[in-house]
Design an enzyme around this catalytic site. Structure first.
Site, short mmCIF file in Angstrom:
data_model
loop_
_atom_site.label_atom_id
_atom_site.label_comp_id
_atom_site.label_asym_id
_atom_site.label_seq_id
_atom_site.Cartn_x
_atom_site.Cartn_y
_atom_site.Cartn_z
N GLY A 122 48.79 15.60 44.89
CA GLY A 122 49.64 16.59 44.21
C GLY A 122 50.98 16.70 44.92
CG HIS A 123 51.16 18.37 48.89
ND1 HIS A 123 49.89 18.36 49.40
CD2 HIS A 123 51.54 19.67 48.84
CE1 HIS A 123 49.50 19.60 49.67
NE2 HIS A 123 50.48 20.43 49.34
CD GLN B 70 52.38 31.06 52.06
OE1 GLN B 70 53.58 30.81 52.20
NE2 GLN B 70 51.63 30.38 51.19
CG ASP C 11 50.15 26.92 44.09
OD1 ASP C 11 49.14 27.54 44.43
OD2 ASP C 11 50.37 25.73 44.44
CB VAL D 262 48.29 15.82 40.83
CG1 VAL D 262 47.47 14.55 41.04
CG2 VAL D 262 49.75 15.48 40.57
P1 AMP Z 1 51.02 24.01 49.43
O1 AMP Z 1 51.06 22.99 50.51
O2 AMP Z 1 49.64 24.29 48.92
O3 AMP Z 1 51.80 25.24 49.77
O4 AMP Z 1 51.76 23.36 48.18
C1 AMP Z 1 53.07 22.86 48.29
C2 AMP Z 1 53.60 22.53 46.93
O5 AMP Z 1 52.77 21.55 46.30
C3 AMP Z 1 53.61 23.74 45.98
O6 AMP Z 1 54.76 23.70 45.16
C4 AMP Z 1 52.36 23.52 45.17
O7 AMP Z 1 52.40 24.13 43.90
C5 AMP Z 1 52.35 22.01 45.04
N1 AMP Z 1 51.01 21.54 44.72
C6 AMP Z 1 49.85 21.87 45.36
N2 AMP Z 1 48.80 21.29 44.75
C7 AMP Z 1 49.30 20.61 43.68
C8 AMP Z 1 48.72 19.82 42.65
N3 AMP Z 1 47.40 19.63 42.56
N4 AMP Z 1 49.54 19.28 41.71
C9 AMP Z 1 50.88 19.49 41.77
N5 AMP Z 1 51.48 20.22 42.72
C10 AMP Z 1 50.71 20.77 43.67
#
Ligand code: AMP
Length: 284
Positions: free
Chosen positions: A36-37, A61, A150, A176
């Protein structure tokens, strides 16, 4: 690929790029990177000359009983993944540099922060909005990329940027998923193989709700949510926190003019708290 720890050095670095007229794509993350990232980083690399990924597990957070200390931090692996996906710099600050003892300025996006995640995690979006405001001011990107996984967070950030006249484009990116439908998340690492299979019920329930949802929101749509929550309650070991359908623009209850809906779920499963959502637009 360069690793920069100091906010001041990061600011100086991007200033030099901007002076040369280079566009900057920015992907803020908490690390423990997954596909996803990486989809966000690759897109940032396609659409900008330079790419900055931040890795910062933001203490502000997390609630007092949440997983701040055990949140995964596989930095060596993240570094390789960032380089392969096209990042030029990892911004990797320490909590001390981001929140020195005299720190006292907070960003509160009032209404959008209230429902759903805001009810379950008081103060969460205040921490998110504040850290993202800081990161955007440090990196000063042309575009910043956020996942729809999110969804409420993305709406909070879009509002903040508009309200505070921050000159950055916010680019929403699709969620993703694993082949079985489970939304990718760093917190999926807390799940066993059996739990991961069970968690596929979340996306199943969301798709069922989306299928049955009607505009304007009515008794049929309420039945859609009941059907979806039945699927969620059958997930072995799962504890449903909420399933809600709201106006995707305001995150308030529907009105007759609502154009699109978000159906959002939070469910606890074993040691993990999982969230997911689906968007449904009116014209169908
Ligand atoms: P996080 O590391 O969980 O704070 O996520 C960092 C960024 O990656 C945020 O903008 C999330 O929304 C995005 N993100 C996390 N999981 C996914 C995913 N499965 N698909 C797309 N973007 C994602």
């Amino acid at each position: 690929m360069k690793i920069i720890r100091s906010p001041e050095q990061m600011q100086r670095f991007v200033l030099a790029w901007r002076r040369k007229g280079k566009t900057i794509g920015f992907v803020p993350t908490m690390g423990a990177l997954h596909a996803g990232h990486l989809s966000l980083i690759r897109r940032a690399a396609r659409e900008n000359k330079m790419v900055v990924v931040s890795i910062f597990v933001n203490p502000a957070q997390f609630g007092p009983k949440e997983d701040l200390n055990k949140y995964p931090r596989p930095f060596a692996r993240d570094k390789k993944l960032c380089a392969a996906a096209g990042a030029d710099v990892i911004f990797y600050p320490s909590p001390k540099d981001m929140y020195p003892p005299e720190f006292q300025t907070w960003v509160d996006v009032e209404k959008l922060s209230q429902p759903m995640e805001g009810q379950s995690r008081p103060g969460h979006f205040r921490g998110v909005a504040t850290v993202v405001a800081k990161l955007l001011n440090i990196v000063q990107p042309t575009r910043a990329y956020f996942g729809q996984k999110d969804f409420q967070q993305m709406r909070v950030i879009q509002r903040m940027v508009d309200d505070l006249n921050m000159p950055f484009e916010i680019v929403p990116c699709p969620t993703v998923r694993e082949p079985g439908g489970l939304a990718m998340s760093s917190r999926n690492a807390y799940l066993s193989t059996t739990e991961k299979r069970a968690a596929e019920g979340i996306s199943l329930a969301l798709r069922a709700a989306a299928e049955l949802l009607k505009f304007p929101f009515s008794a049929a749509s309420r039945r859609a949510l009941v059907a979806a929550s039945r699927i969620l309650r059958r997930i072995p070991g799962g504890r449903l926190e909420y399933i809600e359908a709201r106006d995707a623009d305001t995150l308030q209850p529907f009105t007759r003019t609502s154009r699109r809906a978000v159906v959002a779920v939070a469910l606890r499963l074993g040691p993990a708290r999982l969230i997911d959502n689906i968007l449904v637009s009116r014209k169908r």
